[in-house]
Write an enzyme that holds these catalytic residues in place. Structure first.
Site, PDB file in Angstrom:
ATOM      1  N   GLU A 157      51.593  33.966  31.837  1.00 29.16           N
ATOM      2  CA  GLU A 157      50.192  33.574  31.913  1.00 29.16           C
ATOM      3  C   GLU A 157      49.350  34.661  31.265  1.00 29.16           C
ATOM      4  O   GLU A 157      49.431  35.826  31.643  1.00 29.16           O
ATOM      5  CB  GLU A 157      49.776  33.394  33.370  1.00 29.16           C
ATOM      6  CG  GLU A 157      48.312  33.106  33.587  1.00 29.16           C
ATOM      7  CD  GLU A 157      47.930  33.107  35.062  1.00 29.16           C
ATOM      8  OE1 GLU A 157      46.813  32.662  35.387  1.00 29.16           O
ATOM      9  OE2 GLU A 157      48.750  33.566  35.884  1.00 29.16           O
ATOM     10  N   GLU A 240      37.752  31.721  39.235  1.00 35.29           N
ATOM     11  CA  GLU A 240      38.505  32.042  40.438  1.00 35.29           C
ATOM     12  C   GLU A 240      37.514  32.634  41.442  1.00 35.29           C
ATOM     13  O   GLU A 240      37.173  33.813  41.349  1.00 35.29           O
ATOM     14  CB  GLU A 240      39.625  33.039  40.138  1.00 35.29           C
ATOM     15  CG  GLU A 240      40.755  32.462  39.320  1.00 35.29           C
ATOM     16  CD  GLU A 240      41.898  33.452  39.137  1.00 35.29           C
ATOM     17  OE1 GLU A 240      43.056  33.033  39.168  1.00 35.29           O
ATOM     18  OE2 GLU A 240      41.615  34.662  38.967  1.00 35.29           O
TER      19      GLU A 240
END
Length: 376
Positions: A157, A240
Site C-alpha cells: 500500500e 482517515e
C-alpha cells in the site's frame, strides 16, 4: 355576448404563443441534462457510483458510531461522523472513492488491475476540503500486488498524505525524504501486519494536485516493495478520521490509466532490460560518481528515468547530464535533451557530486523506467 374578431385573433395569438412555449419547454426537458440528487450512505460498507466510473464508499470499520457520507456529482462529503478512537491506533474508517477493484467491487469500466510494465502514465487529480475540529489525515492510496487480484488485501500500500491534523502518523517510521512529482515528501515505511506500507507525507497541507500515480509506483519498485511485473489494482482518495470529521470532502477526483507496450519507444516508463555501472570516488565528507546506463534489451527507449536510493548520510549537491528528482534518500535521474535516446545496446552517462558522513556505500539497487537493472 359574441366575441369580436379582434378578441378572436387575440385568443388565437395567445393560444399559439402558449403552444410554442410548451413545445420549447418539451424540447428543453428532452435535451437538458437532468440533475441527480445527492446520495447519502450510512451503512458501514455502503457504496454508490458517481460519474458512471468511480465508486464512493462509506467504509466504516473501526467504530460502531454513526458515519454518513453524501456522494455528489464530483466527489463526496462526510455529513455525519460521530465518536472517536485513540490516536495511537487505527482510524475509525476510510470514507473514500476509487477507480479499480476493492474487495470484489470493481468500478464501472475500469482498466484495473493492470500490470505496471504495461502502464505508461496514470494521471490523476484530487481536490479536498478540510476542517479544523477533527483529527484525521487526507490520504490517496495506491494498491499494488503480485497478482491481478480484485479481492482482499494487496501486498503493498502506497499512501500519499496530503494533510494531517492532530497527533497521528503513518505506519512504521521515517526513512528519509524524497522529491516525487516535483514535491518534497517525508517518507515512512512499515508493515501493518497485513501488508507493507510506504507513505509520503506532505510538509504542509495540499488542497489540490494533478500528478502521475506511476511516479509513486516506481518509488515502491526502487525501494524493493514492488516489482515491475506486479499489478496496480486500485487507487483511492479520502480521509482517515480518528475524531469527528463532519465536513471533510473530496470536491473533485479523476483517475486514468494509459497503457503502453513494454519498451515502447517514446514512452518514458516503458520497461527495458538494463545494466548500471556506478563508479564512485569518495573521500572524507564527500564523493563524486559517474553512472552509466546500458540498454541491454532489443528495443530502443526514448526517454528514461533511473531510480535508486542513496545510503543514509549522503546528499547530492550538483549533477551533470541528468535532471535529478531528490537529493537524498530516494532519487530519480531522468534524461536531458541530448541523451534521451537509448538505442538497443546503447548507453547514457551522467554524474553527480555530494557530501557524505560515516562509511561511504553505493546504492544497492537501480531500476530503469520501473524495471530492475543488473549492476556491474
Amino acid at each position: 355576448m359574441r366575441p369580436s374578431r379582434l378578441h378572436a385573433r387575440r385568443a388565437r395569438g395567445l393560444l399559439g404563443a402558449l403552444l410554442t412555449s410548451l413545445v420549447s419547454l418539451a424540447a428543453l426537458l428532452t435535451t437538458a441534462p437532468v440533475a441527480q440528487a445527492d446520495t447519502t450512505i450510512c451503512q458501514p460498507f455502503g457504496t454508490t457510483t458517481i460519474q458512471g466510473r468511480y465508486v464512493v464508499q462509506n467504509n466504516r470499520w473501526g467504530t460502531s458510531a454513526t458515519q454518513c457520507v453524501t456522494a455528489t456529482d464530483s466527489g463526496f462529503r462526510i455529513t455525519q461522523a460521530d465518536g472517536s478512537v485513540p490516536t495511537n491506533g487505527a482510524p475509525k474508517s476510510y470514507p473514500s472513492l476509487y477507480n479499480g477493484c476493492h474487495y470484489t467491487n470493481c468500478s464501472p469500466g475500469t482498466s484495473l488491475p493492470a500490470q505496471l510494465n504495461t502502464i505508461s502514465t496514470a494521471p490523476s487529480s484530487i481536490s479536498f476540503n478540510y476542517v479544523n475540529d477533527a483529527v484525521y489525515d487526507a490520504a490517496y492510496d495506491i494498491w499494488l500486488d503480485p497478482t491481478p487480484r480484485t479481492d482482499g488485501v494487496n501486498r503493498t500500500e502506497i499512501m500519499i498524505w496530503f494533510n494531517r491534523v492532530g497527533s497521528v502518523q503513518p505506519i512504521g517510521s521515517p526513512v528519509g525524504n524524497a522529491n516525487v512529482g516535483g514535491r518534497n515528501w517525508q517518507v515512512w515505511s512499515g508493515n501493518n501486519g497485513s501488508n507493507d506500507v510506504l507513505s509520503f507525507v506532505a510538509p504542509s497541507a495540499i488542497t489540490s494536485w494533478n500528478f502521475d500515480v506511476m511516479d509513486f509506483a516506481r518509488q515502491a519498485v526502487s525501494r524493493g516493495l514492488a516489482q515491475n511485473s506486479w499489478y496496480l489494482t486500485s487507487v483511492q482518495a479520502g480521509f482517515e478520521p480518528w475524531q469527528n470529521g463532519t465536513g471533510l470532502a473530496v470536491t473533485s477526483f479523476s483517475s486514468t490509466v494509459n497503457k503502453g507496450s513494454s519498451g515502447d519507444p517514446g514512452t518514458p516508463g516503458g520497461s527495458t532490460a538494463c545494466k548500471v555501472a556506478y563508479g564512485a570516488n569518495a573521500w572524507q565528507g564527500g564523493f563524486t560518481t559517474d553512472v552509466t546506463i546500458t540498454n541491454t534489451g532489443a528495443s530502443p527507449v526514448s526517454g528514461w528515468k533511473l531510480a535508486f536510493t542513496l545510503p543514509s548520510g549522503q546528499q547530492i549537491t550538483s549533477a551533470w547530464n541528468a535532471n535529478l528528482s531528490g537529493s537524498s534518500g530516494a532519487v530519480t535521474a531522468s534524461n536531458v535533451s541530448h541523451n534521451s535516446e537509448l538505442a538497443a545496446g546503447g548507453q547514457a552517462t551522467f554524474g553527480f557530486q555530494g557530501t557524505s558522513s560515516g562509511t561511504f556505500a553505493k546504492p544497492s539497487a537501480f531500476s530503469l523506467n520501473g524495471t530492475s537493472c543488473a549492476t556491474v
